[in-house]
Design an enzyme around this catalytic site. Structure first.
Site, short mmCIF file in Angstrom:
data_model
loop_
_atom_site.label_atom_id
_atom_site.label_comp_id
_atom_site.label_asym_id
_atom_site.label_seq_id
_atom_site.Cartn_x
_atom_site.Cartn_y
_atom_site.Cartn_z
N ASN A 1 0.51 -1.12 0.05
CA ASN A 1 0.39 0.50 0.00
C ASN A 1 0.95 1.35 0.08
OD1 ASN A 1 -2.65 1.47 0.30
ND2 ASN A 1 -3.09 -0.61 0.43
N HIS B 1 2.92 3.20 1.86
CA HIS B 1 3.78 3.10 2.47
C HIS B 1 4.70 2.21 1.67
CE1 HIS B 1 7.21 2.89 5.33
NE2 HIS B 1 6.75 4.60 6.13
N CYS B 2 4.47 1.07 1.18
CA CYS B 2 4.88 0.29 0.22
C CYS B 2 5.65 0.99 -0.61
CB CYS B 2 4.81 -0.52 -0.10
SG CYS B 2 3.94 -1.76 1.32
N ILE B 3 4.93 1.91 -1.45
CA ILE B 3 5.04 2.35 -2.35
C ILE B 3 5.71 3.68 -2.68
CG2 ILE B 3 3.28 1.62 -3.90
CD1 ILE B 3 0.98 4.05 -4.47
#
Length: 369
Positions: free
Chosen positions: A352, A354-356
């Site tokens: 999500n 934070h990951c991208i």
């Protein structure tokens, strides 16, 4: 620039700043991988644009994209967002981008970790990750920073720091046999202390249930500020997340951070549970390692948000818990603008907000005393 350094951040007096410290920019990557993003990524791309637009309210944004999709990305993104040509195998900038370190003299450098697509030959999510592995150094060249090459397979989503000497992670990920099987827990702690200049490591046992990254810490908890963390909680004792969250709460409630503080734990609700629908499993290229199945449990979490200067950008899912999560985050960050962005299609890809994203700190970071 991007010249290789042969010392270490600890030796040179550099530390990884916390996400709540001032940021120069945020980097993202354009989603195009057709075995992970349905209908050639069009649904995810719309949500990536929405995330970037929200971030751009307070922080400059840079997108990387390969040559084939450059014009597509440039046309889709607002003019104030920079788009540059750097290829990657997928778009998880948190995990493939550089992890920056700063010192108190206003200097900045970058760490380039080793990357193996969340598991390499043992259980990686795709077979070739050479382009991903080259992103951090290319990123540092663009930002004009020297690079440390850390001898550790590590994704940025597997760590959180408070900027004052404490690092949070999970045993599920960092001790997984697909990462660094030749290293002991103590060896890994030593390398984290050397390359991030932290003093205390707090280990949760597991990450979020069914997280295909082997339990990244950024999908179950976040650092609000030193001594305060947010954690995904679960109140349904029949849900497999229940035991994971309660075990994490126990660890955090008993922990002492690097400055000798006990921790305040802010509990975030768990959305759903959410599952892959029949339509969402269609229009994907077939893949042995990333085979999305109807009914598969999605690793949805409100903890997967980004702190960026005076804004909080968090995922929403069209669930009744969205507004509750926003209220909790607004109370935790009273001086920030809390922006919810619908992100189910990002979630379908395995992560999500934070990951991208990967932040680049300001060179004049706050001095820690």
């Amino acid at each position: 620039m991007s010249s290789t350094l042969y010392t270490s951040p600890r030796l040179d007096g550099f530390r990884m700043p916390a996400e709540h410290e001032p940021q120069e920019q945020v980097w993202m990557a354009w989603p195009t991988r057709e075995d992970n993003w349905r209908e050639k990524g069009k649904h995810a791309q719309a949500e990536f644009v929405a995330v970037a637009t929200a971030i751009a309210q307070s922080t400059k944004v840079t997108f990387i994209v390969d040559a084939k999709h450059y014009e597509q990305a440039r046309l889709a993104l607002p003019d104030q967002i920079r788009v540059i040509e750097i290829p990657s195998d997928d778009c998880w900038m948190r995990d493939i981008g550089a992890t920056y370190v700063v010192n108190d003299q206003g200097e900045r450098r970058a760490n380039s970790w080793q990357f193996n697509a969340w598991g390499g030959e043992l259980d990686g999510l795709y077979d070739s990750w050479e382009q991903d592995n080259a992103v951090a150094e290319k990123m540092a060249a663009v930002t004009g920073d020297y690079v440390y090459h850390a001898p550790l397979i590590l994704e940025g989503g597997s760590i959180h720091v408070d900027g004052e000497g404490t690092l949070y992670t999970t045993e599920e990920c960092l001790l997984h046999p697909s990462r660094n099987p030749h290293l002991s827990k103590e060896d890994i702690e030593d390398l984290l202390k050397v390359y991030l200049n932290v003093e205390k490591i707090i280990w949760l046992k597991d990450g979020l249930y069914n997280d295909e990254t082997n339990g990244h810490v950024d999908n179950i908890m976040h650092v609000i500020r030193p001594g305060v963390v947010a954690l995904t909680d679960c109140e349904d004792s029949n849900d497999p997340q229940y035991a994971i969250s309660k075990a994490a709460i126990k660890v955090l409630s008993q922990a002492i951070d690097a400055k000798g503080r006990t921790l305040e734990i802010i509990k975030l609700p768990m959305p759903g549970p959410l599952f892959v629908s029949e339509d969402e499993a269609k229009n994907l290229l077939k893949s042995d390692s990333m085979n999305r199945q109807v009914g598969e449990r999605l690793a949805a979490s409100y903890a997967n948000f980004l702190i960026t200067n005076n804004s909080i950008v968090f995922p929403t899912f069209g669930e009744k818990t969205d507004e509750q999560a926003k209220e909790i985050l607004q109370k935790a960050f009273p001086e920030h603008k809390v922006i919810g962005v619908y992100a189910r299609n990002i979630l379908l890809g395995g992560g999500n907000i934070h990951c991208i994203t990967q932040q680049v700190p300001e060179k004049c970071s706050i001095k820690v005393v």
